[in-house]
Design a protein around this motif. Structure first.
Motif, mmCIF file in Angstrom:
data_model
loop_
_atom_site.group_PDB
_atom_site.id
_atom_site.type_symbol
_atom_site.label_atom_id
_atom_site.label_comp_id
_atom_site.label_asym_id
_atom_site.label_seq_id
_atom_site.Cartn_x
_atom_site.Cartn_y
_atom_site.Cartn_z
ATOM 1 N N ARG A 434 0.837 -1.206 0.000
ATOM 2 C CA ARG A 434 0.000 0.000 0.000
ATOM 3 C C ARG A 434 0.877 1.263 0.000
ATOM 4 O O ARG A 434 1.770 1.413 0.835
ATOM 5 C CB ARG A 434 -0.918 0.011 1.220
ATOM 6 C CG ARG A 434 -1.802 -1.221 1.343
ATOM 7 C CD ARG A 434 -2.535 -1.215 2.669
ATOM 8 N NE ARG A 434 -3.502 -0.130 2.757
ATOM 9 C CZ ARG A 434 -4.059 0.268 3.901
ATOM 10 N NH1 ARG A 434 -3.701 -0.306 5.056
ATOM 11 N NH2 ARG A 434 -4.938 1.249 3.898
ATOM 12 N N GLN A 470 -2.652 9.416 4.346
ATOM 13 C CA GLN A 470 -3.627 9.158 3.291
ATOM 14 C C GLN A 470 -3.120 7.999 2.427
ATOM 15 O O GLN A 470 -2.097 8.101 1.758
ATOM 16 C CB GLN A 470 -3.830 10.394 2.413
ATOM 17 C CG GLN A 470 -4.856 10.198 1.318
ATOM 18 C CD GLN A 470 -4.958 11.395 0.384
ATOM 19 O OE1 GLN A 470 -4.035 12.207 0.336
ATOM 20 N NE2 GLN A 470 -6.055 11.498 -0.350
ATOM 21 N N TYR A 471 -3.841 6.884 2.469
ATOM 22 C CA TYR A 471 -3.496 5.739 1.637
ATOM 23 C C TYR A 471 -4.125 5.901 0.254
ATOM 24 O O TYR A 471 -5.091 6.636 0.057
ATOM 25 C CB TYR A 471 -3.977 4.448 2.287
ATOM 26 C CG TYR A 471 -3.095 3.980 3.431
ATOM 27 C CD1 TYR A 471 -1.908 3.292 3.166
ATOM 28 C CD2 TYR A 471 -3.444 4.231 4.755
ATOM 29 C CE1 TYR A 471 -1.097 2.867 4.207
ATOM 30 C CE2 TYR A 471 -2.637 3.808 5.797
ATOM 31 C CZ TYR A 471 -1.459 3.130 5.517
ATOM 32 O OH TYR A 471 -0.646 2.717 6.549
ATOM 33 N N GLU A 472 -3.558 5.179 -0.706
ATOM 34 C CA GLU A 472 -4.116 5.206 -2.057
ATOM 35 C C GLU A 472 -5.577 4.764 -2.019
ATOM 36 O O GLU A 472 -5.970 3.924 -1.226
ATOM 37 C CB GLU A 472 -3.310 4.275 -2.959
ATOM 38 C CG GLU A 472 -3.207 2.846 -2.473
ATOM 39 C CD GLU A 472 -2.316 2.010 -3.370
ATOM 40 O OE1 GLU A 472 -2.294 2.288 -4.586
ATOM 41 O OE2 GLU A 472 -1.656 1.095 -2.869
ATOM 42 N N GLY A 473 -6.377 5.379 -2.838
ATOM 43 C CA GLY A 473 -7.799 5.126 -2.811
ATOM 44 C C GLY A 473 -8.556 6.152 -1.991
ATOM 45 O O GLY A 473 -9.775 6.092 -1.879
ATOM 46 N N GLY A 474 -7.803 7.116 -1.392
ATOM 47 C CA GLY A 474 -8.450 8.197 -0.655
ATOM 48 C C GLY A 474 -8.758 7.897 0.787
ATOM 49 O O GLY A 474 -9.485 8.667 1.434
ATOM 50 N N HIS A 475 -8.212 6.805 1.345
ATOM 51 C CA HIS A 475 -8.470 6.471 2.750
ATOM 52 C C HIS A 475 -7.558 7.289 3.662
ATOM 53 O O HIS A 475 -6.331 7.180 3.594
ATOM 54 C CB HIS A 475 -8.235 4.976 2.982
ATOM 55 C CG HIS A 475 -8.288 4.587 4.424
ATOM 56 N ND1 HIS A 475 -9.436 4.686 5.184
ATOM 57 C CD2 HIS A 475 -7.324 4.112 5.265
ATOM 58 C CE1 HIS A 475 -9.183 4.286 6.414
ATOM 59 N NE2 HIS A 475 -7.899 3.928 6.479
ATOM 60 N N TRP A 476 -8.160 8.131 4.506
ATOM 61 C CA TRP A 476 -7.406 8.950 5.464
ATOM 62 C C TRP A 476 -7.360 8.247 6.815
ATOM 63 O O TRP A 476 -8.326 7.600 7.220
ATOM 64 C CB TRP A 476 -8.048 10.317 5.633
ATOM 65 C CG TRP A 476 -7.813 11.230 4.472
ATOM 66 C CD1 TRP A 476 -8.549 11.307 3.329
ATOM 67 C CD2 TRP A 476 -6.755 12.180 4.339
ATOM 68 N NE1 TRP A 476 -8.029 12.247 2.475
ATOM 69 C CE2 TRP A 476 -6.918 12.812 3.073
ATOM 70 C CE3 TRP A 476 -5.689 12.565 5.136
ATOM 71 C CZ2 TRP A 476 -6.059 13.799 2.612
ATOM 72 C CZ3 TRP A 476 -4.823 13.558 4.672
ATOM 73 C CH2 TRP A 476 -5.013 14.167 3.427
#
Length: 635
Positions: A434, A470-476
């Motif tokens: 990730r 903030q991970y890829e896919g917009g997950h904060w």
């Protein structure tokens, strides 16, 4: 920020009430005096009461609702009943009080508020003020005899909670100080919290941060402050001679006389010793803007930089601590000579020892000097005992008969050359498969990887360190909030055996039983030893303990024992830290972590940091994380 108690609060209250009562009694009972007070129209009253110097003299600032309020919390400081929150009412009351009958003597407003009186006299051309004799003020002022001002910065001292960021105070020199080349006749002007000696360290820290102590000014002989900081606490001192004229020094001391009996707000991070020192310099030279950038924090090194940038510093002098002098002398000795020095200090050998007397004269001089310094270092803060006094006297006699070569202490880099105290960080990283971006903010102040200039190797003080990811896919994800993290990795030598220690607490992400990251709260700490292999390379090992609140644990609080070991290396790029740690919980959970971090010091206030970390949780596959961060330091 060294906090010093001072017994002025109650005395200040009584004194202030007496002054105000006598002045009002005189004004009410004497119509003739009232008639001499010049009349001011509303425009003039408003202009003077909003003047930045009048606001500074009375420490007025607007609160969050736009209302005036003074930092002086003793209402007895004010001549008006509304003076705490009304600059204009206080100005009118002061002007009236300046015309009070001269029989009030030391209690007259001209005696109690000489800086206010001077300013109003200049602003309104008051040529008809009554001539008042002020013996108490005149005697105090003559004893100090202000002529020259020096900003003094005792360096950070990690073993004292009140001094972890350092401290600033002012030294006031009489005219003869420069001629004699000594500061023995000088006075130290200090601001600190009036602490309760019964408070423990935790309560002290909480009350210091939350404003639970009153702050007070004190002025005392400078040699006493030298003993306190340079000797008792083994702190290096930096003395910055300031371009303050004698007239400006007089104005500042007149203001100090007004303040020294009264309580102020005191907050460890902003309204502290350093902030008040800047205010005094603004009084000395109206028009300076030294405090304007210190709204959230006033860390001593930052305030020293502000004074430097204002062009006030003319000369810098360094005073090495007793500990540093001992280490310099120890470095000149061989291993066997250090053993002799220790034995002489502890009384296991005497100067008449045959084997010791066989040594060359010059080497004996160094050994006995090191022994004397070690003996005095160990005796610091302890009650005097006969045996120590006897050994000290014998060593001093030996030094007098066979003096060593002068001690040459290399001056370290001045503290204000260090990076700024706050920092923001932007990181691009990979955690297993990730990708993430992380954004961080640290309010203060330095960690083991940061640029070393102006800081000691192995010291870390971090306050209010926040990170969101903030991970890829917009997950904060809220990653961590470290309220405080302090580490002291001081190496042991043959003569000095300090313990290394660390403490930290806050919120952080850890792996749970399902290989998911969970946010936990914790407090942890530990102690151990550090070994220096070169000036730039150290290794350390600590035994640690941790107390954690984890929603996936059955107990509300879970204790753990563990370890933390590693290596510190200051290389040509910057700081490198390699360390491993482990926590073994009472409930059987085991966590281990290994991490390597290298910073490249691109500029004084810009760094690039690469980190590689591997987390192990018992029963699950290890997790690897790598990141490349850009770190900007600012204030």
């Amino acid at each position: 920020m060294r906090l010093k108690s001072a017994p002025y609060g109650f005395r200040g209250l009584l004194s202030g009430l007496m002054v105000r009562g006598l002045l009002w009694f005189a004004l009410i009972g004497c119509g003739a005096v009232q008639a001499a007070v010049p009349a001011l129209d509303s425009a003039k009253r408003s202009q003077l009461s909003q003047h930045e110097f009048w606001l500074l003299l009375n420490r007025y600032e607007r609160d969050a609702w736009g209302r005036w309020r003074s930092h002086v919390v003793d209402e007895s400081f004010f001549l008006s009943k509304e003076g705490l929150q009304d600059p204009q009412a206080e100005l009118v009351a002061t002007l009236k009080a300046l015309y009070a009958p001269v029989r009030l003597a030391d209690q007259h407003a001209q005696c109690v508020y000489p800086a206010r009186a001077r300013w109003l006299r200049e602003q309104l051309q008051l040529t008809d003020l009554p001539k008042v004799d002020c013996p108490a003020f005149q005697q105090w002022f003559a004893e100090i005899n202000p002529h020259h001002v020096v900003l003094v910065f005792p360096a950070a001292y990690l073993n004292s909670p009140s001094s972890i960021f350092g401290h600033t105070l002012l030294r006031v020199d009489p005219p003869e100080a420069a001629d004699r080349g000594t500061s023995l006749l000088s006075y130290a002007l200090n601001f600190g919290a009036a602490i309760d000696d019964a408070d423990n360290s935790m309560l002290y820290a909480w009350k210091g941060v939350m404003g639970g102590y009153p702050g007070q000014f004190a002025i005392l002989p400078y040699h006493e402050k030298i003993a306190e900081y340079n000797r008792l606490e083994n702190r290096d001192l930096w003395e910055y001679s300031l371009d303050i004229t004698p007239d400006e020094a007089v104005r500042m001391l007149e203001h100090v006389w007004e303040l020294q009996r009264f309580d102020f707000d005191y907050y460890f991070f902003d309204e502290n010793c350093s902030y008040r020192v800047l205010e005094l310099l603004e009084v000395a030279r109206p028009g300076l803007r030294l405090t304007q950038d210190f709204h959230l924090t006033a860390i001593p090194t930052d305030t020293v930089k502000a004074v430097q940038e204002a062009g006030l510093v003319t000369q810098v002098r360094y005073r090495a601590s007793r500990e540093r002098e001992l280490l310099v002398r120890e470095a000149e000795l061989t291993e066997q000579e250090r053993t002799w020095a220790k034995q002489l200090a502890e009384g296991e050998r005497t100067l008449e020892d045959t084997e010791f007397q066989r040594q060359p004269t010059a080497r004996r001089a160094l050994i006995q000097d090191a022994a004397y310094r070690l003996l005095r270092y160990r005796a610091t803060g302890k009650d005097r005992d006969t045996q120590t006094a006897r050994r000290s006297y014998a060593l001093l006699r030996g030094i007098q008969d066979n003096p060593p070569n002068p001690l040459e202490v290399t001056q370290p880099e001045v503290p204000e050359l260090g990076h700024q105290s706050r920092s923001v960080t932007g990181t691009l990283g990979q955690r297993e498969s990730r990708t993430f971006a992380e954004y961080g903010l640290r309010m203060a102040y330095h960690d083991l990887n940061d640029r070393l200039t102006g800081f000691p190797l192995g010291a870390q003080i971090e306050i209010a360190k926040l990170a969101v990811r903030q991970y890829e896919g917009g997950h904060w994800q809220f990653q961590n909030l470290e309220l405080a993290g302090i580490r002291s990795m001081t190496p042991r030598t043959d003569l000095l055996k300090p313990w290394s220690w660390q403490v930290r607490g806050g919120l952080e992400r850890v792996l749970d039983q399902h290989e998911q990251e969970v946010l936990v709260s914790h407090v942890s700490g530990g102690g151990g030893v550090t070994q220096a292999w070169t000036d730039q390379l150290r290794t350390f090992g600590l035994v640690t303990a941790r107390l954690e609140h984890n929603r996936n644990f059955g107990a509300f609080l879970a204790p753990a024992l563990g370890f933390n070991t590693g290596l510190l290396w200051h290389n040509t790029l910057g700081g490198f830290v390699l360390e491993g740690s482990g926590d073994y919980f009472h409930n059987g959970t085991v966590r281990r972590q290994f991490q390597a971090t290298q910073q490249w010091d691109w500029d004084k206030n810009l760094g690039i940091r690469f980190s590689l970390r591997r987390d192990f949780t018992q029963g699950f596959e290890p997790v690897t994380e790598a990141g490349l961060a850009l770190r900007w330091y600012f204030y």
